[in-house]
Design a protein around this motif. Sequence first.
Motif, PDB file in Angstrom:
ATOM      1  N   THR A 196      -6.086  -0.530   3.347  1.00 40.49           N
ATOM      2  CA  THR A 196      -7.426  -0.330   2.822  1.00 40.49           C
ATOM      3  C   THR A 196      -8.409  -0.825   3.864  1.00 40.49           C
ATOM      4  OG1 THR A 196      -6.730  -0.604   0.536  1.00 40.49           O
ATOM      5  CG2 THR A 196      -9.043  -1.020   0.992  1.00 40.49           C
ATOM      6  N   SER A 223      -8.766   3.494   0.865  1.00 38.60           N
ATOM      7  CA  SER A 223      -7.335   3.447   1.158  1.00 38.60           C
ATOM      8  C   SER A 223      -7.032   4.501   2.213  1.00 38.60           C
ATOM      9  CB  SER A 223      -6.518   3.719  -0.106  1.00 38.60           C
ATOM     10  OG  SER A 223      -6.667   2.646  -1.004  1.00 38.60           O
ATOM     11  N   GLN A 246      -3.590   3.558  -2.685  1.00 39.67           N
ATOM     12  CA  GLN A 246      -4.021   2.296  -3.285  1.00 39.67           C
ATOM     13  C   GLN A 246      -3.315   1.153  -2.576  1.00 39.67           C
ATOM     14  OE1 GLN A 246      -2.986   1.849  -7.430  1.00 39.67           O
ATOM     15  NE2 GLN A 246      -1.002   2.796  -7.184  1.00 39.67           N
ATOM     16  N   SER A 286       0.841  -1.187   0.000  1.00 35.43           N
ATOM     17  CA  SER A 286       0.000   0.000   0.000  1.00 35.43           C
ATOM     18  C   SER A 286       0.881   1.243   0.000  1.00 35.43           C
ATOM     19  CB  SER A 286      -0.908   0.016   1.228  1.00 35.43           C
ATOM     20  OG  SER A 286      -1.720   1.170   1.228  1.00 35.43           O
TER      21      SER A 286
END
Length: 189
Positions: free
Chosen positions: A67, A72, A37, A33
């Motif tokens: 997330t 996110s 995203q 991450s």
Amino acid sequence: MNTKNLMNKFTEEEHKFAHLLFDKKEDIQLLMSDGSQSCAIVDNTMLDLYNLTIAFINKDESVCVGTYNKHSFSFPLNQEAPLTRVWLDCRDAKDIRCHFISDGKYYKLSKNPEIKNDNLLIVLLETPDFVQFSIYDGLLINNRVSHIFLTASHTKEKIKTIAYSLLNRSFSGLSEYFHQLEGDTFGKK
């Protein structure tokens, strides 16, 4: 989902893991991450619906990204998130190894008691079918790595309580933030 940016600039070690994961289909997981995203690859499958929290703390830095309920995040909210990747080497169930890469730094985390460090890694991956909780605590003498994979709903809830408790104690206010993100579909029972 475009995960190309998340897979940019693999280290030499990461290229080896990528080969084992994608080409050899070994039991290697990739969780990553950058706060905007995320991606989770387990059993050579990119997951679609999941919650993922990657938290890493030592005396010099702290990172919490992932997330939650399709959102996110990077926590604390005012902190820019570095690209963060966790490789879980699950080929030997008795010796799960964690590899943490963030902001150009690489940490190999294993149960070797001869290596002294204050690193704490907490990874929680939740899907509709399973919950996976991985933790590395370098301050422990023995059994520094624990990796738990659960499918039974009553035990999934118990391990999530333990994981979210540890996460919230390490990142004060995280639980309240996740509560704000709940409500769409995935977080509801």
